[in-house]
Design a protein around this motif. Structure first.
Motif, PDB file in Angstrom:
ATOM      1  N   UNK A 126       0.837  -1.201   0.000  1.00 55.60           N
ATOM      2  CA  UNK A 126       0.000   0.000   0.000  1.00 55.60           C
ATOM      3  C   UNK A 126       0.871   1.250   0.000  1.00 55.60           C
ATOM      4  N   UNK A 127       0.327   2.312  -0.601  1.00 52.76           N
ATOM      5  CA  UNK A 127       0.976   3.617  -0.599  1.00 52.76           C
ATOM      6  C   UNK A 127      -0.056   4.670  -0.223  1.00 52.76           C
ATOM      7  N   UNK A 128       0.063   5.234   0.954  1.00 59.75           N
ATOM      8  CA  UNK A 128      -0.776   6.350   1.370  1.00 59.75           C
ATOM      9  C   UNK A 128      -2.246   6.058   1.569  1.00 59.75           C
ATOM     10  N   UNK A 129      -2.636   4.863   2.063  1.00 51.53           N
ATOM     11  CA  UNK A 129      -4.068   4.624   2.271  1.00 51.53           C
ATOM     12  C   UNK A 129      -4.525   5.146   3.619  1.00 51.53           C
ATOM     13  N   UNK A 130      -5.819   5.330   3.750  1.00 54.52           N
ATOM     14  CA  UNK A 130      -6.398   5.521   5.079  1.00 54.52           C
ATOM     15  C   UNK A 130      -6.471   4.164   5.768  1.00 54.52           C
ATOM     16  N   UNK A 131      -6.396   4.164   7.080  1.00 51.98           N
ATOM     17  CA  UNK A 131      -6.549   2.928   7.842  1.00 51.98           C
ATOM     18  C   UNK A 131      -8.011   2.626   8.122  1.00 51.98           C
ATOM     19  N   UNK A 132      -8.899   3.534   7.697  1.00 52.40           N
ATOM     20  CA  UNK A 132     -10.320   3.324   7.918  1.00 52.40           C
ATOM     21  C   UNK A 132     -10.810   3.785   9.268  1.00 52.40           C
ATOM     22  N   UNK A 133      -9.922   4.372  10.069  1.00 56.65           N
ATOM     23  CA  UNK A 133     -10.293   4.875  11.391  1.00 56.65           C
ATOM     24  C   UNK A 133      -9.886   6.345  11.494  1.00 56.65           C
ATOM     25  N   UNK A 165      -2.441  18.277  -8.403  1.00 55.90           N
ATOM     26  CA  UNK A 165      -1.145  17.631  -8.576  1.00 55.90           C
ATOM     27  C   UNK A 165      -0.113  18.248  -7.628  1.00 55.90           C
ATOM     28  N   UNK A 166      -0.231  19.546  -7.377  1.00 59.28           N
ATOM     29  CA  UNK A 166       0.686  20.210  -6.454  1.00 59.28           C
ATOM     30  C   UNK A 166       0.554  19.701  -5.031  1.00 59.28           C
ATOM     31  N   UNK A 167      -0.678  19.432  -4.586  1.00 61.30           N
ATOM     32  CA  UNK A 167      -0.879  18.965  -3.205  1.00 61.30           C
ATOM     33  C   UNK A 167      -0.508  17.490  -3.065  1.00 61.30           C
ATOM     34  N   UNK A 168      -0.547  16.749  -4.183  1.00 56.83           N
ATOM     35  CA  UNK A 168      -0.244  15.319  -4.142  1.00 56.83           C
ATOM     36  C   UNK A 168       1.251  15.049  -4.064  1.00 56.83           C
ATOM     37  N   UNK A 169       2.049  16.014  -4.499  1.00 56.13           N
ATOM     38  CA  UNK A 169       3.494  15.808  -4.559  1.00 56.13           C
ATOM     39  C   UNK A 169       4.218  16.742  -3.581  1.00 56.13           C
ATOM     40  N   UNK A 170       5.379  16.319  -3.116  1.00 58.10           N
ATOM     41  CA  UNK A 170       6.210  17.159  -2.265  1.00 58.10           C
ATOM     42  C   UNK A 170       7.096  18.065  -3.114  1.00 58.10           C
ATOM     43  N   UNK A 171       7.722  17.485  -4.134  1.00 58.09           N
ATOM     44  CA  UNK A 171       8.645  18.226  -5.001  1.00 58.09           C
ATOM     45  C   UNK A 171       7.871  18.810  -6.179  1.00 58.09           C
ATOM     46  N   UNK A 224       4.136  -1.551   3.605  1.00 58.58           N
ATOM     47  CA  UNK A 224       3.349  -0.333   3.762  1.00 58.58           C
ATOM     48  C   UNK A 224       4.256   0.868   3.502  1.00 58.58           C
ATOM     49  N   UNK A 225       3.973   1.614   2.442  1.00 59.63           N
ATOM     50  CA  UNK A 225       4.809   2.741   2.025  1.00 59.63           C
ATOM     51  C   UNK A 225       4.019   4.023   2.216  1.00 59.63           C
ATOM     52  N   UNK A 226       4.649   5.027   2.807  1.00 55.20           N
ATOM     53  CA  UNK A 226       3.942   6.294   3.019  1.00 55.20           C
ATOM     54  C   UNK A 226       4.931   7.449   2.956  1.00 55.20           C
ATOM     55  N   UNK A 227       4.486   8.549   2.384  1.00 52.44           N
ATOM     56  CA  UNK A 227       5.281   9.775   2.376  1.00 52.44           C
ATOM     57  C   UNK A 227       5.137  10.513   3.695  1.00 52.44           C
ATOM     58  N   UNK A 228       6.253  10.913   4.287  1.00 52.93           N
ATOM     59  CA  UNK A 228       6.188  11.669   5.536  1.00 52.93           C
ATOM     60  C   UNK A 228       5.475  12.995   5.333  1.00 52.93           C
ATOM     61  N   UNK A 229       5.527  13.519   4.110  1.00 56.23           N
ATOM     62  CA  UNK A 229       4.982  14.844   3.828  1.00 56.23           C
ATOM     63  C   UNK A 229       3.635  14.766   3.116  1.00 56.23           C
ATOM     64  N   UNK A 230       2.957  13.650   3.253  1.00 61.68           N
ATOM     65  CA  UNK A 230       1.646  13.439   2.620  1.00 61.68           C
ATOM     66  C   UNK A 230       0.622  14.387   3.244  1.00 61.68           C
ATOM     67  N   UNK A 231       0.022  15.262   2.412  1.00 59.41           N
ATOM     68  CA  UNK A 231      -0.990  16.210   2.895  1.00 59.41           C
ATOM     69  C   UNK A 231      -2.409  15.775   2.539  1.00 59.41           C
ATOM     70  N   UNK A 232      -2.522  14.564   2.029  1.00 58.68           N
ATOM     71  CA  UNK A 232      -3.834  14.003   1.701  1.00 58.68           C
ATOM     72  C   UNK A 232      -4.263  13.019   2.780  1.00 58.68           C
ATOM     73  N   UNK A 253       8.949   7.568   3.884  1.00 62.46           N
ATOM     74  CA  UNK A 253       9.897   8.267   3.025  1.00 62.46           C
ATOM     75  C   UNK A 253       9.812   9.776   3.245  1.00 62.46           C
ATOM     76  N   UNK A 254      10.929  10.381   3.630  1.00 62.63           N
ATOM     77  CA  UNK A 254      10.991  11.840   3.741  1.00 62.63           C
ATOM     78  C   UNK A 254      10.950  12.488   2.363  1.00 62.63           C
ATOM     79  N   UNK A 255      10.522  13.755   2.336  1.00 59.11           N
ATOM     80  CA  UNK A 255      10.441  14.521   1.088  1.00 59.11           C
ATOM     81  C   UNK A 255       9.580  13.776   0.066  1.00 59.11           C
ATOM     82  N   UNK A 256       8.445  13.312   0.539  1.00 54.68           N
ATOM     83  CA  UNK A 256       7.554  12.509  -0.303  1.00 54.68           C
ATOM     84  C   UNK A 256       6.112  12.827   0.061  1.00 54.68           C
ATOM     85  N   UNK A 257       5.286  13.081  -0.954  1.00 54.90           N
ATOM     86  CA  UNK A 257       3.874  13.349  -0.744  1.00 54.90           C
ATOM     87  C   UNK A 257       3.026  12.100  -0.863  1.00 54.90           C
TER      88      UNK A 257
END
Length: 279
Positions: A126-133, A165-171, A224-232, A253-257
């Motif tokens: 998984x990449x960036x899912x909600x846990x459902x809670x 697209x801007x909010x989905x990405x860090x860079x 389980x993969x997740x961006x530390x900077x995920x704003x979603x 992953x740092x510097x990752x949305x």
């Protein structure tokens, strides 16, 4: 804006009880099902273009457009069941077991699939899912990213997609004009998909919840993969999944949305290939 697929990558349609499903396929070997997220303009190709060819060197890669997205049929608002659709895709293609790789909504579908059809899933990524809670560290209600996502369904213009697209990405380098135009074109070409999603907002979400006890019962090896900077979706959701799934590892992953598979494609491709090949 027609998508030109590279050599060795083909597009197909399959009829299922959920309707016509469009999918991208490449490679041979153990089946890997790539499930995209929920944003307007999302498709199997647009979500995983930097990954499909690499993964296809080792596996049979299948990236469908789920009902209500891309070139697949639209589901009636409030009735779509992507877990059932995923099962129908496997059955229709004669696949007994597959590795599931899901981004955001696709990650939730993959996790739920692992709780309901454990014999049909070999690996869970998984990449960036909600846990459902509900989360503890994110805002009450919708995150900044989800607000922009929902607004883009109501106005799939270039400017709206630039914000999305801007909010989905860090860079910002990954928020390319090509990607922005592609997502806007795909979304605008299917107003039925846009309206379907809008009609489903604010409805009963109980069917989308993931019970902790069921998550804890997942036996498939999980990455389980997740961006530390995920704003979603805040990375705490993957921390929760990691705490519940006994055979799991977490890559934060740092510097990752929200789109780890895009912003860190090289690392993502190597990690996923090694994980599926050796677990």
């Amino acid at each position: 804006m027609a998508t030109t697929l590279p050599a060795g990558v083909a597009a197909h349609d399959i009829d299922t009880p959920s309707g016509k499903i469009h999918y991208i396929e490449a490679g041979e070997g153990h089946p890997v099902l790539l499930l995209h997220g929920s944003g307007p303009g999302a498709t199997g190709w647009s979500n995983f273009a930097p990954n499909i060819e690499y993964l296809a060197k080792s596996f049979r890669v299948i990236a469908p457009d789920m009902p209500g997205w891309g070139d697949s049929d639209t589901a009636i608002a409030g009735t779509r069941n992507h877990v059932q659709t995923a099962l129908e895709i496997l059955d229709g293609l004669g696949i007994d077991r597959a590795a599931f790789v899901g981004n955001s909504m696709g990650g939730m579908t993959s996790t739920r699939f692992a709780t309901t059809h454990p014999a049909r899933i070999s690996h869970l990524v998984t990449m960036g899912p909600s846990s459902g809670s509900p989360g503890m560290f994110g805002p009450a209600g919708l995150t900044e990213g989800l607000r922009i996502l929902q607004a883009a369904y109501r106005d799939p213009s270039i400017e709206s997609m630039r914000k999305l697209v801007g909010i989905m990405t860090f860079d910002p380098a990954f928020a390319t004009e090509e990607l922005i135009e592609q997502r806007s074109h795909i979304a605008s070409s299917r107003p039925d998909h846009l309206q379907n999603f809008i009609d489903g907002l604010g409805g009963d979400r109980s069917r989308l919840q993931l019970e902790p006890s069921k998550i804890a019962g997942i036996k498939a090896p999980a990455l389980l993969i997740h961006g530390r900077d995920d704003r979603v979706v805040h990375f705490e959701h993957s921390l929760r999944l990691h705490s519940l799934i006994s055979n799991s590892r977490l890559l934060l992953i740092n510097r990752c949305g929200h789109w780890a598979q895009l912003e860190h494609a090289g690392e993502f491709n190597r990690m996923v290939t090694d994980f599926i090949a050796h677990n």
